[in-house]
Design a protein around this motif. Structure first.
Motif, PDB file in Angstrom:
ATOM      1  N   ASP A  34       0.936  -0.980   0.017  1.00  0.00           N
ATOM      2  CA  ASP A  34       0.002   0.041   0.018  1.00  0.00           C
ATOM      3  C   ASP A  34       0.729   1.191  -0.132  1.00  0.00           C
ATOM      4  O   ASP A  34       0.842   2.172  -0.763  1.00  0.00           O
ATOM      5  CB  ASP A  34      -0.786  -0.166   1.108  1.00  0.00           C
ATOM      6  CG  ASP A  34      -2.180  -0.969   1.110  1.00  0.00           C
ATOM      7  OD1 ASP A  34      -2.272  -1.520  -0.128  1.00  0.00           O
ATOM      8  OD2 ASP A  34      -2.809  -1.170   2.052  1.00  0.00           O
ATOM      9  N   LYS A  35       1.963   1.231   0.985  1.00  0.00           N
ATOM     10  CA  LYS A  35       2.784   2.572   0.778  1.00  0.00           C
ATOM     11  C   LYS A  35       3.677   2.590  -0.344  1.00  0.00           C
ATOM     12  O   LYS A  35       3.775   3.624  -0.876  1.00  0.00           O
ATOM     13  CB  LYS A  35       3.731   2.237   2.111  1.00  0.00           C
ATOM     14  CG  LYS A  35       4.769   3.554   2.280  1.00  0.00           C
ATOM     15  CD  LYS A  35       5.667   3.066   3.686  1.00  0.00           C
ATOM     16  CE  LYS A  35       6.476   4.580   3.520  1.00  0.00           C
ATOM     17  NZ  LYS A  35       7.386   4.176   4.860  1.00  0.00           N
ATOM     18  N   ALA A  36       3.954   1.565  -0.978  1.00  0.00           N
ATOM     19  CA  ALA A  36       4.599   1.593  -2.262  1.00  0.00           C
ATOM     20  C   ALA A  36       3.792   1.966  -3.371  1.00  0.00           C
ATOM     21  O   ALA A  36       4.330   2.779  -4.237  1.00  0.00           O
ATOM     22  CB  ALA A  36       5.107   0.007  -2.620  1.00  0.00           C
ATOM     23  N   GLU A  41       2.496   9.071  -6.206  1.00  0.00           N
ATOM     24  CA  GLU A  41       2.756  10.445  -6.091  1.00  0.00           C
ATOM     25  C   GLU A  41       4.040  10.598  -6.650  1.00  0.00           C
ATOM     26  O   GLU A  41       4.581  11.849  -6.597  1.00  0.00           O
ATOM     27  CB  GLU A  41       2.957  10.618  -4.436  1.00  0.00           C
ATOM     28  CG  GLU A  41       1.726  10.739  -3.772  1.00  0.00           C
ATOM     29  CD  GLU A  41       1.960  10.534  -2.179  1.00  0.00           C
ATOM     30  OE1 GLU A  41       3.074  10.493  -1.655  1.00  0.00           O
ATOM     31  OE2 GLU A  41       0.945  10.712  -1.684  1.00  0.00           O
ATOM     32  N   GLY A  42       4.769   9.785  -7.791  1.00  0.00           N
ATOM     33  CA  GLY A  42       6.020  10.101  -8.266  1.00  0.00           C
ATOM     34  C   GLY A  42       7.164  10.225  -7.249  1.00  0.00           C
ATOM     35  O   GLY A  42       8.107  10.405  -8.011  1.00  0.00           O
ATOM     36  N   ARG A  43       7.128   9.511  -6.134  1.00  0.00           N
ATOM     37  CA  ARG A  43       8.101   9.985  -5.358  1.00  0.00           C
ATOM     38  C   ARG A  43       9.309   8.674  -5.545  1.00  0.00           C
ATOM     39  O   ARG A  43      10.204   8.700  -5.338  1.00  0.00           O
ATOM     40  CB  ARG A  43       7.890   9.878  -3.746  1.00  0.00           C
ATOM     41  CG  ARG A  43       7.086  11.156  -3.564  1.00  0.00           C
ATOM     42  CD  ARG A  43       6.628  11.302  -2.166  1.00  0.00           C
ATOM     43  NE  ARG A  43       5.773  10.505  -1.759  1.00  0.00           N
ATOM     44  CZ  ARG A  43       5.809   9.799  -0.764  1.00  0.00           C
ATOM     45  NH1 ARG A  43       6.953   9.391   0.072  1.00  0.00           N
ATOM     46  NH2 ARG A  43       4.843   8.813  -0.543  1.00  0.00           N
ATOM     47  N   THR A  44       8.572   7.252  -5.768  1.00  0.00           N
ATOM     48  CA  THR A  44       9.539   6.144  -5.622  1.00  0.00           C
ATOM     49  C   THR A  44       9.213   5.071  -6.630  1.00  0.00           C
ATOM     50  O   THR A  44       7.716   4.968  -6.855  1.00  0.00           O
ATOM     51  CB  THR A  44       9.468   5.604  -4.259  1.00  0.00           C
ATOM     52  OG1 THR A  44       9.646   6.463  -3.250  1.00  0.00           O
ATOM     53  CG2 THR A  44      10.364   4.404  -4.139  1.00  0.00           C
ATOM     54  N   ALA A  45       9.978   4.295  -7.166  1.00  0.00           N
ATOM     55  CA  ALA A  45       9.557   3.195  -8.115  1.00  0.00           C
ATOM     56  C   ALA A  45      10.116   1.900  -7.364  1.00  0.00           C
ATOM     57  O   ALA A  45      11.385   1.893  -7.195  1.00  0.00           O
ATOM     58  CB  ALA A  45      10.061   3.207  -9.764  1.00  0.00           C
ATOM     59  N   GLN A  46       9.272   1.153  -7.031  1.00  0.00           N
ATOM     60  CA  GLN A  46       9.741  -0.157  -6.329  1.00  0.00           C
ATOM     61  C   GLN A  46       9.419  -1.300  -7.207  1.00  0.00           C
ATOM     62  O   GLN A  46       8.334  -1.394  -7.455  1.00  0.00           O
ATOM     63  CB  GLN A  46       9.099  -0.060  -4.884  1.00  0.00           C
ATOM     64  CG  GLN A  46       9.411   0.869  -4.012  1.00  0.00           C
ATOM     65  CD  GLN A  46       8.855   0.653  -2.651  1.00  0.00           C
ATOM     66  OE1 GLN A  46       8.110   1.660  -2.206  1.00  0.00           O
ATOM     67  NE2 GLN A  46       8.743  -0.301  -2.056  1.00  0.00           N
ATOM     68  N   LEU A  47      10.408  -1.889  -7.662  1.00  0.00           N
ATOM     69  CA  LEU A  47      10.227  -2.800  -8.589  1.00  0.00           C
ATOM     70  C   LEU A  47      10.534  -4.287  -8.003  1.00  0.00           C
ATOM     71  O   LEU A  47      11.610  -4.520  -7.537  1.00  0.00           O
ATOM     72  CB  LEU A  47      11.058  -2.673  -9.916  1.00  0.00           C
ATOM     73  CG  LEU A  47      10.833  -1.267 -10.549  1.00  0.00           C
ATOM     74  CD1 LEU A  47      11.524  -0.971 -11.581  1.00  0.00           C
ATOM     75  CD2 LEU A  47       9.085  -1.277 -11.264  1.00  0.00           C
ATOM     76  N   VAL A  86      14.312  -3.680  -6.159  1.00  0.00           N
ATOM     77  CA  VAL A  86      15.005  -2.563  -6.536  1.00  0.00           C
ATOM     78  C   VAL A  86      14.289  -1.376  -6.243  1.00  0.00           C
ATOM     79  O   VAL A  86      13.210  -1.473  -6.879  1.00  0.00           O
ATOM     80  CB  VAL A  86      15.864  -2.566  -7.746  1.00  0.00           C
ATOM     81  CG1 VAL A  86      15.004  -2.586  -8.798  1.00  0.00           C
ATOM     82  CG2 VAL A  86      17.004  -1.557  -7.875  1.00  0.00           C
ATOM     83  N   LEU A  87      14.771  -0.287  -5.747  1.00  0.00           N
ATOM     84  CA  LEU A  87      13.921   1.082  -5.514  1.00  0.00           C
ATOM     85  C   LEU A  87      14.727   2.181  -6.074  1.00  0.00           C
ATOM     86  O   LEU A  87      15.940   2.226  -6.097  1.00  0.00           O
ATOM     87  CB  LEU A  87      13.824   1.343  -3.888  1.00  0.00           C
ATOM     88  CG  LEU A  87      12.883   0.402  -3.034  1.00  0.00           C
ATOM     89  CD1 LEU A  87      13.774  -0.966  -2.621  1.00  0.00           C
ATOM     90  CD2 LEU A  87      12.203   0.969  -2.025  1.00  0.00           C
ATOM     91  N   LEU A  88      13.932   3.091  -6.888  1.00  0.00           N
ATOM     92  CA  LEU A  88      14.548   4.070  -7.474  1.00  0.00           C
ATOM     93  C   LEU A  88      13.736   5.303  -6.728  1.00  0.00           C
ATOM     94  O   LEU A  88      12.592   5.195  -6.678  1.00  0.00           O
ATOM     95  CB  LEU A  88      14.522   4.151  -8.742  1.00  0.00           C
ATOM     96  CG  LEU A  88      14.648   5.339  -9.718  1.00  0.00           C
ATOM     97  CD1 LEU A  88      16.200   5.701  -9.620  1.00  0.00           C
ATOM     98  CD2 LEU A  88      14.295   5.058 -11.177  1.00  0.00           C
TER      99      LEU A  88
END
Length: 190
Positions: free
Chosen positions: A63-65, A71-77, A90-92
């Motif tokens: 949910d947080k991801a 919100e365009g803050r993080t890409a968690q793949l 991997v997080l960007l």
């Protein structure tokens, strides 16, 4: 609001393929794999992820991801070998130290370590980030003593900087993270 020269996380959905891996967005079907991966003493030791990590924690994490992604803050793949079951992540995201920088983080489940998944995922995200998003530099913030993450950083061409450690709070303790950097002009070394 974006400021001039600040790094912007790519829009969803994002899927990257190469080097024998597929990086993809997380789905609700990944809860069990996420528990398997993150309910691990090594993950608990080196990351801010809650421990123990059960299905409730996995749902909250997803949910947080999703919120951060929207919100365009993080890409968690999810790191997969075929687009299916996750073996790591991997997080960007935009660096908290300088918004012109992109920061990466990564983790691999215990049964999948030693296969080069983290390094391949970092290289794949690095290639996309430098080619299309053009941050000033890419950074990794790694706690001293995390030799596995330091080995990935070194293998991917990152170098340890002489910057003061980054201080973050995690699980009720202060964590000092050393900054590893990769500038676009040095990207071919990794």
């Amino acid at each position: 609001m974006e400021t001039k020269g600040s790094f912007v996380v790519p829009t969803a959905p994002l899927r990257l393929e190469g080097a024998g891996i597929v990086l993809r967005e997380w789905t609700e079907d990944d809860v069990d794999a996420l528990v398997e991966m993150y309910d691990d003493p090594e993950i608990a030791r080196w990351t801010p992820v809650v421990s123990p990590f059960d299905s409730g924690a996995a749902r909250a994490y997803l949910d947080k991801a999703r919120t951060s992604r929207a919100e365009g803050r993080t890409a968690q793949l999810a790191v997969t070998t075929d687009g299916g079951r996750p073996r790591g992540e991997v997080l960007l995201f935009r660096s908290g130290s300088d918004e012109r920088d992109a920061e990466l983080a990564y983790g691999v489940g215990a049964e999948h370590r030693g296969q080069g998944l983290a390094a391949r995922a970092v290289r794949l995200v690095t290639e996309l980030t430098l080619r299309e998003l053009r941050p000033r530099r890419l950074v990794l913030c790694i706690e001293h003593g995390n030799t596995a993450s330091e080995a990935v950083a070194h293998a991917c061409g990152f170098t340890l900087t002489d910057e003061l450690p980054v201080t973050r709070q995690a699980k009720g303790r202060e964590v000092l993270l050393r900054t590893w950097s990769l500038r676009p002009e040095n990207a071919d070394r990794g």
